[in-house]
Design an enzyme around this catalytic site. Structure first.
Site, PDB file in Angstrom:
ATOM      1  N   THR A 374      -2.221  -4.578  10.676  1.00 41.98           N
ATOM      2  CA  THR A 374      -2.161  -5.630  11.666  1.00 41.98           C
ATOM      3  C   THR A 374      -1.807  -6.931  10.973  1.00 41.98           C
ATOM      4  O   THR A 374      -1.892  -7.020   9.758  1.00 41.98           O
ATOM      5  CB  THR A 374      -3.539  -5.729  12.353  1.00 41.98           C
ATOM      6  N   ASP A 416      -5.632   4.934  18.123  1.00 38.77           N
ATOM      7  CA  ASP A 416      -6.769   4.084  18.464  1.00 38.77           C
ATOM      8  C   ASP A 416      -7.538   4.585  19.688  1.00 38.77           C
ATOM      9  O   ASP A 416      -8.605   4.069  20.004  1.00 38.77           O
ATOM     10  CB  ASP A 416      -6.313   2.639  18.694  1.00 38.77           C
ATOM     11  N   SER A 445      -9.095  -1.709  20.785  1.00 42.82           N
ATOM     12  CA  SER A 445      -8.661  -2.379  19.560  1.00 42.82           C
ATOM     13  C   SER A 445      -9.821  -3.139  18.928  1.00 42.82           C
ATOM     14  O   SER A 445     -10.780  -3.503  19.607  1.00 42.82           O
ATOM     15  CB  SER A 445      -7.529  -3.364  19.881  1.00 42.82           C
ATOM     16  N   SER A 446      -9.695  -3.397  17.625  1.00 43.47           N
ATOM     17  CA  SER A 446     -10.662  -4.248  16.929  1.00 43.47           C
ATOM     18  C   SER A 446     -10.136  -5.670  16.738  1.00 43.47           C
ATOM     19  O   SER A 446     -10.838  -6.520  16.183  1.00 43.47           O
ATOM     20  CB  SER A 446     -10.995  -3.654  15.554  1.00 43.47           C
ATOM     21  N   GLY A 466      -6.858  -5.763   9.484  1.00 46.55           N
ATOM     22  CA  GLY A 466      -7.850  -5.030   8.719  1.00 46.55           C
ATOM     23  C   GLY A 466      -8.515  -3.880   9.436  1.00 46.55           C
ATOM     24  O   GLY A 466      -9.586  -3.436   9.024  1.00 46.55           O
ATOM     25  N   GLY A 467      -7.922  -3.385  10.545  1.00 48.68           N
ATOM     26  CA  GLY A 467      -8.521  -2.239  11.218  1.00 48.68           C
ATOM     27  C   GLY A 467      -9.946  -2.530  11.652  1.00 48.68           C
ATOM     28  O   GLY A 467     -10.247  -3.578  12.241  1.00 48.68           O
TER      29      GLY A 467
END
Length: 562
Positions: A374, A416, A445-446, A466-467
């Protein structure tokens, strides 16, 4: 390889973005007018030029988004999606959801074999891994609502970078070289991002097909991507690889304006992204979980600070696994999750004397409940309008599959979703029914683009890739400024740690914790594992004289102001 081993392996790989020695940047970048902080210097320059020409923060965001699609192919994109948090100098904050969507032909068990087991890598490195892209529609929608300058002038800088080329950094050269073999394997007959003998710092990268695609977007706006030549090329690519999305999916894709989720931490107001981002709710839960404790007295990354934050994180990520998903398909219990009494009750099992095993922590319960590679950029203009945008392809270089003739990468965002309840995705995150695959649904999503106010005035713009570590990196950066008196560059550069409920371990950057702190925590039952760089935070802080930009030294990130 067992599920646990697979998760540990993927976390080790994905937390390293990549693992370079951190370069300490001692001072923030300062400006009295506008500021752009993003992942690549040429993209930052494109945004800054727009601000200098009188464009506002949204205009600059459009220029940065398309420039990053050229200069930061690991995550910058036109084939992915993302989220925008916008705070005007005057008026009401707003958020834009341009997250990818599952194709109409998607199904809940599409990644399972005949025995009901997840097929390895099918949701990652195949054409079936791609959701319907949202980035172009998102930029068109943002510009239509808030833009000031003409559309073509905002896309042109990216076209120039693609057609004329730009000098690559050492980091970009290494990333492209590292992925050369998989690019060749997944893209027979294509030659994108490949160079005989390998790339080196200072080489000029020209992307002719991508430039042609951007010209169509410049001239035709949304139709230059979702219709005509580019749409035809995308569908041909889908058919060649048995992908799922169709022209109807492209026609039906539309980004969505959503009301921000907001909350308070002491005298600060947090404005952040609602579902299908899990980041906003989780961030607010984390801040309220630690608010009653004297973090300033405990000190930065002390054993007490790390223990408290870890225990808050494990409870919040447990909630995430059950309750968060696309609100258009699932009733997310936002009010219940953010109720102060609920958050307090979740922390009641916290014990200073010993770690709380994740096995004993389950998602919380409350009355009335109905059953992520990301990149981020932060921008503020001379008028005081602020934009926080996080955008992604998911993995580094997405699915690593290019659209032939169009020159851009497809995302692998379908990973995801929860391919199967309780089975971790590539970031080790588990989920259930709330995030199951359904046609037209947006995957959880994060991403956590965030804007902070102090006493009603702009204070901070922050976000990161950073996931699964995105949420905790934004959380810790905010605390670094508010609780630990760091300037914005120190807050961004500071070593980070992370816990996400499962697997039950504290993952730390090198030298994030002292030996004494590690020993104290290990005696209490905490498992600690060192990894590479966590996140790449790009942030802006409002000061009495203007703005300070903090660009993460873990990447090629750059802050530019005037």
């Amino acid at each position: 390889m067992s599920i646990t081993q697979r998760v540990l392996y993927k976390l080790t790989v994905l937390l390293i973005l990549p693992c370079y020695t951190t370069i300490v940047r001692a001072q923030p970048t300062r400006s009295s007018n506008g500021m752009v902080v993003c992942a690549y210097p040429d993209a930052a320059q494109a945004g800054l030029d727009v601000l200098k020409k009188g464009g506002n923060a949204v205009d600059a965001a459009v220029a940065v988004q398309f420039a990053l699609a050229v200069t930061h192919p690991q995550a910058g994109n036109i084939g992915g999606g993302g989220f925008m948090v916008y705070r005007p100098a005057k008026g009401t904050p707003n958020t834009l959801d341009f997250r990818e969507k599952a194709p109409a032909n998607a199904s809940a068990d599409m990644y399972l074999d005949a025995n009901g087991n997840v097929i390895p890598n099918m949701s990652l490195y195949t054409h079936q891994a791609s959701g319907v892209p949202g980035s172009v529609d998102g930029m068109v929608a943002a510009h239509k609502k808030y833009g000031k300058l003409k559309w073509d002038a905002l896309v042109q800088p990216a076209i120039n970078l693609a057609l004329n080329g730009f000098k690559i950094t050492k980091r970009l050269a290494a990333d492209m070289n590292r992925n050369a073999l998989v690019f060749r394997r997944l893209n027979p007959g294509k030659n994108y991002l490949l160079k005989e003998g390998g790339w080196k710092e200072g080489d000029v990268l020209v992307q002719a097909d991508l430039g042609k695609t951007l010209v169509l977007i410049r001239d035709k706006g949304r139709d230059g991507f979702y219709k005509g030549t580019t749409a035809d090329l995308m569908i041909a690519e889908m058919k060649a690889g048995k992908g799922l999305f169709t022209k109807a999916d492209l026609d039906n894709y539309h980004s969505v304006w959503r009301k921000p989720v907001t909350g308070n931490y002491k005298n600060y107001k947090i404005i952040t992204m609602p579902p299908p981002s899990s980041g906003g709710i989780a961030l607010l839960q984390l801040l309220k979980s630690v608010e009653p404790y004297p973090l300033h007295r405990y000190g930065f990354n002390s054993d007490s600070t790390v223990q408290l934050i870890t225990e808050a994180e494990r409870r919040v990520y447990a909630d995430r696994s059950k309750y968060l998903g696309d609100p258009d398909f699932y009733k997310v219990p936002t009010d219940s999750l953010l109720r102060p009494g609920y958050i307090t009750s979740r922390m009641q099992t916290f014990n200073w004397n010993a770690a709380t095993p994740s096995a004993s922590i389950q998602p919380g319960t409350f009355i009335g409940y109905e059953s992520d590679q990301t990149t981020h950029y932060s921008i503020v203009d001379k008028y005081g309008n602020a934009v926080s945008i996080t955008t992604t392809l998911n993995d580094s270089f997405g699915s690593k599959i290019f659209v032939g003739g169009a020159g851009f990468l497809l995302n692998n965002e379908m990973d995801d979703f929860s391919s199967k309840p309780g089975v971790p995705n590539m970031y080790g995150l588990v989920g259930g029914k709330a995030n199951s695959i359904q046609p037209g649904k947006r995957m959880l999503s994060s991403m956590t683009p965030t804007i902070v106010e102090e006493n009603g005035k702009l204070f901070m713009i922050v976000g990161t890739p950073g996931g699964s570590t995105i949420i905790t990196s934004v959380f810790q950066t905010i605390l670094n400024v508010i609780e630990f008196d760091k300037d914005i560059q120190q807050a961004v550069s500071a070593r980070r740690f992370h816990h996400q409920w499962l697997p039950d371990e504290v993952v730390t950057e090198a030298d994030a914790l002292s030996d004494a702190t590690k020993i104290t925590l290990q005696k209490k039952g905490y498992s600690i594992r060192s990894t590479g760089a966590i996140g790449r935070v790009d942030a802006i802080l409002k000061t009495k004289t203007g703005y300070e930009g903090g660009a993460d030294p873990r990447g090629d990130d750059t802050a530019m102001g005037y």
